[in-house]
Write an enzyme that holds these catalytic residues in place. Structure first.
Site, mmCIF file in Angstrom:
data_model
loop_
_atom_site.group_PDB
_atom_site.id
_atom_site.type_symbol
_atom_site.label_atom_id
_atom_site.label_comp_id
_atom_site.label_asym_id
_atom_site.label_seq_id
_atom_site.Cartn_x
_atom_site.Cartn_y
_atom_site.Cartn_z
ATOM 1 C CD GLU A 110 -2.253 -1.177 2.917
ATOM 2 O OE1 GLU A 110 -2.183 -2.302 3.432
ATOM 3 O OE2 GLU A 110 -2.581 -0.150 3.538
ATOM 4 C CE LYS A 112 5.979 4.756 6.556
ATOM 5 N NZ LYS A 112 5.888 6.100 7.085
ATOM 6 C CG ASP A 114 4.086 12.241 5.208
ATOM 7 O OD1 ASP A 114 4.176 11.848 6.386
ATOM 8 O OD2 ASP A 114 4.886 13.034 4.697
ATOM 9 C CE1 TYR A 221 -1.977 1.790 9.705
ATOM 10 C CE2 TYR A 221 -2.253 3.867 8.557
ATOM 11 C CZ TYR A 221 -1.838 3.160 9.666
ATOM 12 O OH TYR A 221 -1.282 3.821 10.721
ATOM 13 C CE LYS A 307 9.669 6.392 6.545
ATOM 14 N NZ LYS A 307 10.323 6.850 7.734
ATOM 15 C CB CYS A 401 18.598 46.571 10.902
ATOM 16 S SG CYS A 401 16.978 46.294 10.154
ATOM 17 C CB CYS A 404 16.030 50.584 10.341
ATOM 18 S SG CYS A 404 16.676 49.628 11.719
ATOM 19 C CB CYS A 419 16.348 45.028 13.855
ATOM 20 S SG CYS A 419 16.072 46.804 13.830
ATOM 21 C CB CYS A 425 12.991 48.734 12.328
ATOM 22 S SG CYS A 425 13.542 47.553 11.121
HETATM 23 P P1 AMP Z 1 7.103 5.454 10.730
HETATM 24 O O1 AMP Z 1 6.335 6.514 11.474
HETATM 25 O O2 AMP Z 1 7.977 5.994 9.657
HETATM 26 O O3 AMP Z 1 7.728 4.446 11.631
HETATM 27 O O4 AMP Z 1 6.017 4.639 9.901
HETATM 28 C C1 AMP Z 1 4.953 4.013 10.546
HETATM 29 C C2 AMP Z 1 3.718 4.772 10.264
HETATM 30 O O5 AMP Z 1 3.377 4.765 8.904
HETATM 31 C C3 AMP Z 1 2.516 4.164 10.915
HETATM 32 O O6 AMP Z 1 2.390 4.537 12.247
HETATM 33 C C4 AMP Z 1 1.397 4.735 10.104
HETATM 34 O O7 AMP Z 1 0.959 5.939 10.696
HETATM 35 C C5 AMP Z 1 2.022 5.126 8.786
HETATM 36 N N1 AMP Z 1 1.383 4.533 7.612
HETATM 37 C C6 AMP Z 1 1.011 5.248 6.528
HETATM 38 N N2 AMP Z 1 0.453 4.477 5.601
HETATM 39 C C7 AMP Z 1 0.436 3.227 6.095
HETATM 40 C C8 AMP Z 1 -0.034 1.977 5.572
HETATM 41 N N3 AMP Z 1 -0.580 1.875 4.364
HETATM 42 N N4 AMP Z 1 0.113 0.887 6.361
HETATM 43 C C9 AMP Z 1 0.683 0.985 7.596
HETATM 44 N N5 AMP Z 1 1.141 2.135 8.119
HETATM 45 C C10 AMP Z 1 1.031 3.245 7.376
HETATM 46 ZN ZN ZN Z 2 15.758 47.440 11.637
#
Ligand code: AMP
Ligand code: ZN
Length: 668
Positions: A110, A112, A114, A221, A307, A401, A404, A419, A425
């Site tokens: 899947e 990952k 963010d 997930y 990653k 600065c 000024c 400053c 300023c």
């Molecule tokens: P890390 O924080 O880098 O250790 O990665 C782990 C975190 O990845 C987990 O705690 C999840 O929050 C996140 N994560 C995002 N997508 C997924 C996914 N598809 N499956 C499992 N974890 C995921």
């Molecule tokens: Zn200044």
């Protein structure tokens, strides 16, 4: 249909429509019809409070306020994931697990996501708890905030018995993030740095109504109980039918080479996704195999994160310029030869402060590497010294600065240069007025950030109190200032005289006096003179006011010009005192902490809370050992009651509360 049937049927319909809209992306009705249905349900619920339901679709809009989040221990730890960065790493991993499992292994793969991970618990199909990962063992209970996220089902579809626990990621899609930032900039607020931090900050907002305005999404997930399904694919498919949002770009394969193609594809194409990802997660598909593999102390052996490398590129550093903030802080900025990085043209990067430049020995003319990691603002990660010109000179941080010309200072323990020309300023003068008019401060309509600069540059204003002397004939005719805008501006300025004291206090721009501190100070001291005449001891005796804040307030009040400006604001009738409704009526409940739950007959829940607060009591959203009383109305949640009983906390009725306040009670 009687009332209760009507309410139940509307709820069911709204849950269904929202599932079709948010999860299936296949709405059957228009947004307008949906809103009308929701309005009707709201009305029926308001008229018939006995049918209150914490998981009604009307609860999506938020409204509850959590002062401090209670900690909740996870049923099983929320582990982190082992990391890999190459196909070789993955092959190593496969070798390791094949030593333990001798049958064929299928993988699911899947994206990952963010964002921030969240643990969702359902009982009998109803969402009962949402907890952040925290330190992995225990996190914060953010249920009220998570309920406002449309892709988190409040009720599972189908007939559910017992408990169901699942985990997912809460993300802020990029388009929503950009829109949010656009409106922040328009309102004179700092834009947020990146979607991930914004998602995580949003979950920790106290006011769930504010959370409901943040464009958040939940992608599921994992499931906690491995006995519910045979494998991960089965879980993903079922979870979707329960109402969860499952991102459908996942891959299922026994071949690491094939999986690596998937990884490479998304590494290249990730900028086309609606949300940010920082890699791919590989998981052993079969739940029995997972059980055999088990966990190390930090992560599951059956999963591996791949990653992505942060995107980076090289370019020339043409020059370094300096920004002066409203507090006088100096930020060096790198002006780069424009270069394409992850789909956006990058021209500038922050250099943070003198130490940062020094530690990398960054010089004007250098060939540097810029990276776009989680942050939207790119950063310089490296200098290619082999490409450096022979006559290149070490960068020297300016002594004066750039705006000024006054001598810069670097205070003990601070990374930034400042400053100190507070009164003379220009960027500081403009910055302070911009802060004063911003949305959370005096919120002056019709006056934008650029107009402030224009007014200062035309010599019409020099501090925020000058705003109130502006005349129509002075501003009409300025750049983009037609009659109508000039009128709006003048009216906006007049309206700001009604803004309550706490926001005026925040607007004064005293260093370290943010919104929350301003509220605290206003409530405690009740007017500006009490604050400015307080000495250090008096200031730090206030709850949550530390030395740094106290010193800064004293410094502010010792500046004669500040006092002149405040006197002038007073003459213009700006609110420098809290209004009576915010003043405490009594302090009879001082030192007592209350949790309010259920529906009341003589007061609304908000009225009860206000009653407690204006008599000196504290409100908390959840019961803990620190709670003094649970004020219980009808239809109170059974878990609250149970908890109160367990912790031996007195449960009182609304009448008992009013008796407490009028002093004729027997409970003390
Ligand atoms: P890390 O924080 O880098 O250790 O990665 C782990 C975190 O990845 C987990 O705690 C999840 O929050 C996140 N994560 C995002 N997508 C997924 C996914 N598809 N499956 C499992 N974890 C995921
Ligand atoms: Zn200044």
């Amino acid at each position: 249909m009687n009332i209760s049937e009507k309410i139940f049927s509307l709820r069911k319909k709204l849950h269904d429509h929202s599932y079709r809209y948010y999860v299936l992306d296949d709405p059957l009705i228009s947004d307008y019809d949906f809103d009308m249905m929701l309005k009707e349900l709201e009305r029926l619920e308001e008229e018939n409070p006995e049918y209150f339901d914490v998981n009604s679709p009307t609860q999506r809009v938020g409204g509850s306020v959590t002062k401090s989040f209670i900690t909740s221990v996870h049923s099983t730890p929320m582990y982190s994931l082992d990391n890999s960065y190459s196909l070789e790493d993955l092959k190593e991993w496969e070798k390791r697990i094949k030593k333990i499992i001798d049958t064929q292994i299928e993988y699911t793969c899947e994206l990952k996501f963010d964002g921030v991970s969240i643990n969702l618990t359902y009982k009998e199909g109803e969402l009962v708890r949402a907890v952040t990962r925290g330190d992995g063992v225990k996190g914060d209970d953010v249920t009220n905030n998570v309920k406002t996220i449309p892709t988190v089902p409040l009720k599972l579809r189908g007939d559910f018995k017992g408990e169901f626990e699942a985990r997912g990621e809460i993300v802020m899609p990029i388009s929503g993030f950009n829109k949010l930032n656009l409106s922040r900039v328009e309102n004179g607020e700092e834009p947020f740095k990146n979607p991930r931090n914004t998602a995580s900050g949003s979950l920790k907002l106290q006011d769930s109504k504010e959370v409901s305005n943040r464009p958040l999404e939940c992608l599921l997930y994992s499931v906690e109980d491995p006995k519910l399904f045979n494998n991960h694919i089965e879980f993903l498919q079922n979870a979707k039918s329960y109402g969860f949002n499952i991102y459908n770009n996942y891959k299922h394969s026994t071949s690491l080479d094939e999986i690596f193609e998937f990884i490479e594809h998304w590494e290249k194409n990730r900028s086309g996704l609606p949300f940010e990802i920082d890699g791919v997660v590989l998981k052993v598909n079969d739940f029995y195999q997972r059980e055999v593999l088990g966990f190390t102390s930090k992560f599951p052996r059956w999963a591996m994160a791949y990653k992505f490398k942060p995107e980076n590129t090289g370019t020339r550093l043409n020059s370094i310029s300096f920004q002066v903030g409203r507090t006088g802080s100096i930020t060096p900025v790198a002006n780069l030869e424009p270069v394409n990085l992850a789909g956006t043209i990058v021209k500038r990067a922050s250099l943070h402060n003198a130490d940062f430049i020094e530690s990398m020995d960054i010089r004007v003319g250098d060939f540097v590497y810029v990276e776009k990691g989680g942050d939207i603002i790119p950063k310089i990660t490296n200098v290619d010294k082999s490409k450096r010109a022979l006559d290149s000179k070490k960068f020297e941080f300016p002594e004066f600065c750039p705006e000024c010309g006054s001598k810069l200072q670097r205070l003990e323990g601070e990374a930034n240069h400042y400053c100190l020309n507070y009164n003379g300023c220009k960027p500081q003068i403009i910055g302070r007025i911009q802060h004063y008019i911003s949305r959370k401060a005096l919120d002056i309509e019709g006056l934008g950030q650029e107009t402030v600069a224009l007014l200062v540059n035309n010599g019409l204003i020099n501090n925020y109190s000058d705003l109130y002397d502006l005349r129509f004939d002075q501003i009409v005719g300025l750049e983009r200032m037609a009659e109508k805008s000039a009128n709006n501006l003048i009216n906006g300025i007049l309206d700001s005289k009604n803004i309550p004291f706490e926001r005026v206090l925040y607007g004064l721009g005293i260093r370290y006096v943010g919104e929350t501190v301003a509220k605290k100070l206003a409530k405690h001291f009740e007017n500006i003179d009490n604050i400015l005449n307080s000495d250090f001891e008096k200031l730090i005796s206030v709850d949550e006011i530390g030395e740094k804040i106290a010193k800064s307030i004293i410094e502010f009040s010792q500046n004669e010009q500040n006092i002149e400006i405040i006197n002038s604001l007073k003459n213009h009738n700006i609110q420098f005192e809290i209004d009576d409704s915010a003043k405490n009526i009594s302090s009879i409940l001082l030192g007592k902490s209350f949790v309010v739950s259920g529906v009341f007959s003589n007061f609304s829940r908000d009225e009860i809370k206000k009653l407690i607060e204006t008599n000196g009591g504290k409100i908390s959203s959840s019961i803990s050992s620190k709670t003094t009383y649970l004020v219980a109305g009808s239809n109170m949640g059974p878990s609250k009651k149970e908890k109160a009983e367990k912790l031996n906390i007195k449960i009182i009725s609304e009448t008992e509360l009013t008796n407490l306040i009028s002093g004729q009670n027997l409970l003390f």
